[in-house]
Motif scaffolding. Structure first.
Motif, short mmCIF file in Angstrom:
data_model
loop_
_atom_site.label_atom_id
_atom_site.label_comp_id
_atom_site.label_asym_id
_atom_site.label_seq_id
_atom_site.Cartn_x
_atom_site.Cartn_y
_atom_site.Cartn_z
N TYR A 81 -10.67 -17.72 32.62
CA TYR A 81 -9.38 -17.96 32.39
C TYR A 81 -9.01 -19.20 33.27
O TYR A 81 -8.62 -20.27 32.95
N TYR A 82 -9.54 -19.09 34.60
CA TYR A 82 -9.31 -20.27 35.60
C TYR A 82 -10.09 -21.54 35.01
O TYR A 82 -9.49 -22.71 35.21
N GLN A 83 -11.14 -21.65 34.23
CA GLN A 83 -11.90 -22.52 33.94
C GLN A 83 -11.02 -23.15 32.80
O GLN A 83 -10.92 -24.48 32.70
N GLY A 84 -10.41 -22.42 32.07
CA GLY A 84 -9.65 -22.71 30.98
C GLY A 84 -8.41 -23.62 31.47
O GLY A 84 -8.04 -24.45 30.90
N LEU A 85 -7.90 -23.14 32.69
CA LEU A 85 -6.88 -23.66 33.15
C LEU A 85 -6.98 -24.92 33.95
O LEU A 85 -6.30 -26.10 33.69
N PHE A 86 -7.96 -24.98 34.88
CA PHE A 86 -8.32 -26.05 35.77
C PHE A 86 -9.53 -26.99 35.30
O PHE A 86 -9.76 -28.05 35.83
N GLY A 87 -10.39 -26.57 34.34
CA GLY A 87 -11.64 -27.26 33.69
C GLY A 87 -12.69 -26.68 34.89
O GLY A 87 -12.71 -25.95 35.32
N GLY A 88 -13.61 -27.57 34.90
CA GLY A 88 -14.73 -27.43 35.92
C GLY A 88 -15.81 -26.66 35.26
O GLY A 88 -15.69 -26.37 33.96
N ASP A 89 -17.03 -26.33 35.90
CA ASP A 89 -17.83 -25.46 35.41
C ASP A 89 -18.09 -24.23 36.15
O ASP A 89 -18.06 -24.23 37.41
#
Length: 121
Positions: free
Chosen positions: A19-27
């Motif tokens: 969820y947080y990757q979808g929100l913030f990006g990153g790996d």
């Protein structure tokens, strides 16, 4: 001190990290799971920062699900920090050698702040 980063303990850890990757990006990196699929450790890398995550393995009280992880540069440094923070605090995992080749400790200091200390040998 090499770094200081948040460490989040939460149920359904991998879903939360995604969820947080979808929100913030990153790996998402370094996922380690138990045989039954619970997440021992996962990292969300955002630029030069890392948010660490783990599933909960016991009851977590509100306000106790985020800690600060300190990556130390030497045995002397981790021992000094551990001795200082544990004085008048509550040790939940005493400073010791771990299976991942580090000195590690988990504690809550006298102000109620949770800390994960790590020195990777």
């Amino acid at each position: 001190m090499k770094s200081a980063n948040p460490y989040v303990f939460i149920d359904n850890c991998l879903n939360v990290v995604e969820y947080y990757q979808g929100l913030f990006g990153g790996d998402i990196k370094n996922i380690q799971q138990t045989e039954d699929g619970k997440c021992l450790h996962a990292e969300l890398h955002l630029g030069d920062s890392i948010i660490h995550f783990s599933d909960t393995f016991s009851k977590v009280h509100a306000g106790d699900n985020v800690r600060i992880t300190l990556e130390c540069e030497s045995e002397e440094e981790i021992t000094r920090v551990y001795d200082s923070l544990s004085s008048e605090g509550r040790v939940t995992f005493a400073l010791q050698e771990t299976f991942w080749g580090a000195l590690h400790a988990n504690l809550v200091d006298r102000f109620g702040i949770g800390w994960l200390l790590n020195y990777q040998k």
